[in-house]
Design a protein around this motif. Structure first.
Motif, PDB file in Angstrom:
ATOM      1  N   THR A 293     -12.381  12.782  -1.961  1.00 21.82           N
ATOM      2  CA  THR A 293     -11.290  11.942  -2.443  1.00 21.82           C
ATOM      3  C   THR A 293     -10.776  11.091  -1.289  1.00 21.82           C
ATOM      4  N   THR A 294     -10.825   9.781  -1.459  1.00 21.05           N
ATOM      5  CA  THR A 294     -10.369   8.875  -0.402  1.00 21.05           C
ATOM      6  C   THR A 294      -8.993   8.277  -0.704  1.00 21.05           C
ATOM      7  N   VAL A 295      -8.578   8.289  -1.963  1.00 21.53           N
ATOM      8  CA  VAL A 295      -7.258   7.790  -2.345  1.00 21.53           C
ATOM      9  C   VAL A 295      -6.641   8.776  -3.335  1.00 21.53           C
ATOM     10  N   SER A 296      -5.408   9.165  -3.077  1.00 19.58           N
ATOM     11  CA  SER A 296      -4.671  10.031  -3.994  1.00 19.58           C
ATOM     12  C   SER A 296      -3.275   9.442  -4.169  1.00 19.58           C
ATOM     13  N   ILE A 297      -2.906   9.165  -5.411  1.00 19.54           N
ATOM     14  CA  ILE A 297      -1.643   8.494  -5.695  1.00 19.54           C
ATOM     15  C   ILE A 297      -0.794   9.364  -6.624  1.00 19.54           C
ATOM     16  N   ASN A 298       0.414   9.653  -6.192  1.00 20.55           N
ATOM     17  CA  ASN A 298       1.394  10.247  -7.100  1.00 20.55           C
ATOM     18  C   ASN A 298       2.028   9.102  -7.880  1.00 20.55           C
ATOM     19  N   SER A 299       1.652   8.981  -9.129  1.00 14.85           N
ATOM     20  CA  SER A 299       1.993   7.783  -9.889  1.00 14.85           C
ATOM     21  C   SER A 299       3.481   7.688 -10.193  1.00 14.85           C
ATOM     22  N   ASN A 300       3.872   6.493 -10.656  1.00 16.18           N
ATOM     23  CA  ASN A 300       5.248   6.260 -11.108  1.00 16.18           C
ATOM     24  C   ASN A 300       5.501   6.864 -12.485  1.00 16.18           C
TER      25      ASN A 300
ATOM     26  N   SER B 259      -2.938 -16.033  10.561  1.00 16.02           N
ATOM     27  CA  SER B 259      -3.094 -14.651  11.031  1.00 16.02           C
ATOM     28  C   SER B 259      -4.030 -13.898  10.090  1.00 16.02           C
ATOM     29  N   PRO B 260      -5.337 -14.265  10.090  1.00 10.89           N
ATOM     30  CA  PRO B 260      -6.275 -13.679   9.128  1.00 10.89           C
ATOM     31  C   PRO B 260      -6.472 -12.186   9.294  1.00 10.89           C
ATOM     32  N   THR B 261      -6.276 -11.666  10.493  1.00 14.43           N
ATOM     33  CA  THR B 261      -6.504 -10.236  10.698  1.00 14.43           C
ATOM     34  C   THR B 261      -5.426  -9.403  10.026  1.00 14.43           C
ATOM     35  N   ARG B 262      -4.298 -10.015   9.694  1.00 11.41           N
ATOM     36  CA  ARG B 262      -3.200  -9.270   9.087  1.00 11.41           C
ATOM     37  C   ARG B 262      -3.178  -9.437   7.570  1.00 11.41           C
ATOM     38  N   TYR B 263      -4.104 -10.241   7.061  1.00 15.15           N
ATOM     39  CA  TYR B 263      -4.107 -10.494   5.615  1.00 15.15           C
ATOM     40  C   TYR B 263      -5.525 -10.414   5.078  1.00 15.15           C
TER      41      TYR B 263
ATOM     42  N   PHE C  92      -7.959  -4.184  -9.098  1.00 14.88           N
ATOM     43  CA  PHE C  92      -6.794  -3.627  -9.782  1.00 14.88           C
ATOM     44  C   PHE C  92      -7.212  -2.492 -10.708  1.00 14.88           C
ATOM     45  N   LEU C  93      -6.336  -1.520 -10.821  1.00 11.96           N
ATOM     46  CA  LEU C  93      -6.511  -0.415 -11.756  1.00 11.96           C
ATOM     47  C   LEU C  93      -5.261  -0.329 -12.614  1.00 11.96           C
ATOM     48  N   SER C  94      -5.460  -0.242 -13.921  1.00  7.55           N
ATOM     49  CA  SER C  94      -4.333  -0.036 -14.821  1.00  7.55           C
ATOM     50  C   SER C  94      -4.360   1.398 -15.321  1.00  7.55           C
TER      51      SER C  94
ATOM     52  N   GLN D  33      -6.713  -3.235  -3.563  1.00  9.70           N
ATOM     53  CA  GLN D  33      -7.225  -3.988  -2.416  1.00  9.70           C
ATOM     54  C   GLN D  33      -6.228  -4.016  -1.269  1.00  9.70           C
ATOM     55  N   THR D  34      -4.974  -4.308  -1.570  1.00  9.14           N
ATOM     56  CA  THR D  34      -3.983  -4.398  -0.499  1.00  9.14           C
ATOM     57  C   THR D  34      -3.311  -3.068  -0.208  1.00  9.14           C
ATOM     58  N   GLY D  35      -3.352  -2.157  -1.183  1.00  7.96           N
ATOM     59  CA  GLY D  35      -2.696  -0.864  -0.980  1.00  7.96           C
ATOM     60  C   GLY D  35      -1.187  -0.959  -0.971  1.00  7.96           C
ATOM     61  N   ALA D  36      -0.634  -2.034  -1.557  1.00  4.39           N
ATOM     62  CA  ALA D  36       0.825  -2.219  -1.542  1.00  4.39           C
ATOM     63  C   ALA D  36       1.551  -1.120  -2.304  1.00  4.39           C
ATOM     64  N   PHE D  37       0.821  -0.402  -3.182  1.00  5.48           N
ATOM     65  CA  PHE D  37       1.475   0.650  -3.969  1.00  5.48           C
ATOM     66  C   PHE D  37       1.975   1.789  -3.096  1.00  5.48           C
ATOM     67  N   TRP D  38       1.439   1.917  -1.870  1.00  2.00           N
ATOM     68  CA  TRP D  38       1.897   3.007  -0.993  1.00  2.00           C
ATOM     69  C   TRP D  38       3.390   2.886  -0.712  1.00  2.00           C
ATOM     70  N   SER D  39       3.864   1.645  -0.602  1.00  2.00           N
ATOM     71  CA  SER D  39       5.281   1.458  -0.303  1.00  2.00           C
ATOM     72  C   SER D  39       6.095   1.038  -1.523  1.00  2.00           C
TER      73      SER D  39
END
Length: 387
Positions: free
Chosen positions: A193-200, A373-377, A216-218, A232-238
């Motif tokens: 398992t490489t990603v584990s999410i406690n969902s909303n 700043s391509p390395t940050r995006y 995207f995953l729905s 892709q961005t992993g923004a859901f972590w925050s």
């Protein structure tokens, strides 16, 4: 169209709403409730499965059954899936068996007996692998699609029943969702398992689906909502997942993206199907007509047809080709606008526009500052278009 509270156990047939606005064909061949409906073979066929222990291959244009697959299972078939480019399919059942079938002859090709009730199955896009979810040990089996031989058995993947498993479009990861309200991504190369999410979600996560590019995953849930996760961005972590609410009055049972990811369709125990506009993350149309729980839903690549399976024993094929002309959608467009949002760049302070799916919640810098700043995006390619 206003939704009313509906008793999901009632068999009264709703007559108002989407059934009058959207042409629909009702397909009957099963003797019990349907568990799955998948448009396949370039949307020329529909594959359905049922609690009557059978699966049916339908001609989507003539709306007639071409072949009934029976005699293989001794209990309800929980799901079915086509094996790409092989003219085959697999079915999984509460009888603890996974069976591969020849779609042309109706013959069984192999049978795999596994531990536990089998709740879901999915085939990799390259047609080489099959994954099925087993209730016992809350895990999955990954098998060879040609022979049925088990290649991996992942036990205790979740703390409770795995309700749905799906290969990503690249055939590299398997997404699983569970009654424990978590989302897992299991990597086939790393075999972990490489990603584990406690969902909303506040209740069972019942289903999931990927966009065609895998970004995207729905997820659908018994809490009556759907969530959208940017992998892709992993923004859901925050920030968690983007929530899609107010579309259903009952538990959401299934979801499916259009090939271009502009639409999402979902089904519910409130007996309806919802069509969602991904530019606004709002539902634009509610399809009513089923007289019992809607258990599964699928949308054609050209976005003209929606197939829905129901506990009422019918498969419905809705024509949404003229979606934009229905009064409900016109009113929604007026209410929600075009779906383009103006965001202030956090670096230069200048305004820039984004669509909701490219995400006003996830993009915080304009294209010029991102290019500096391509390395940050990590830029997001547009969704893959269907051929």
């Amino acid at each position: 169209m206003a939704l009313k509270n509906i008793d999901p156990l009632s068999l009264d047939d709703p007559t108002e709403g989407g059934e009058e606005e959207v042409p629909v064909k009702v397909l009957r061949a099963h003797s019990a409730g349907l568990t799955a409906a998948h448009l396949c073979f370039h949307d020329s066929r529909i594959l359905s499965s049922s609690s009557d222990s059978t699966a049916v291959l339908w001609d989507a244009e003539r709306c007639v059954p071409l072949r009934v697959f029976d005699g293989g299972h001794g209990a309800a078939i929980s799901e079915c899936a086509v094996i790409p480019d092989r003219n085959r399919m697999v079915t999984v059942s509460w009888d603890k068996k996974m069976i591969a079938w020849d779609l042309e002859t109706g013959q069984t090709l192999w049978t795999s007996s596994l531990a536990g009730l089998l709740t879901s199955c999915s085939v990799s896009c390259d047609g080489r692998l099959v994954v099925c979810a087993a209730d016992l040990q809350s895990g999955v089996y990954v098998s060879d699609a040609a022979s049925g031989q088990t290649l991996h058995h992942v036990s205790d993947l979740h703390r409770s029943t795995v309700t749905r498993c799906r290969f990503d479009p690249q055939s590299q990861r398997i997404a699983t969702v569970s009654a424990d309200r978590t989302i897992k991504l299991w990597d086939l190369v790393a075999q972990k398992t490489t990603v584990s999410i406690n969902s909303n979600h506040s209740n069972v996560v019942s289903n999931c689906c990927f966009t065609n590019n895998g970004h995207f995953l729905s997820t659908a849930s018994w809490d009556k909502t759907l969530q959208l996760w940017d992998l892709q961005t992993g923004a859901f972590w925050s920030r968690g997942g983007a929530s899609l609410r107010t579309g259903h009055d009952g538990s959401v049972s299934s979801c499916s993206f259009s090939a271009d990811a502009n639409l999402l369709v979902s089904s519910s125990y409130d007996r309806t199907v919802a069509v969602w506009d991904m530019s606004t993350l709002c539902h634009t149309l509610i399809l009513k007509g089923h007289s019992d729980w809607v258990t599964d839903v699928s949308i054609s690549a050209d976005k003209k047809w929606v197939a829905s399976a129901s506990k009422d024993g019918t498969l419905r094929l809705w024509n949404i080709e003229n979606l934009e002309e229905t009064p409900e959608v016109i009113e929604k467009r007026r209410s929600h606008g075009t779906g383009i949002h103006i965001v202030m760049c956090e670096e230069c302070g200048k305004p820039f526009s984004v669509s909701r799916l490219e995400t006003s919640e996830l993009l915080t810098k304009c294209v010029f500052c991102r290019l500096k700043s391509p390395t940050r995006y990590r830029p997001q390619p547009p969704p893959l278009m269907s051929l």
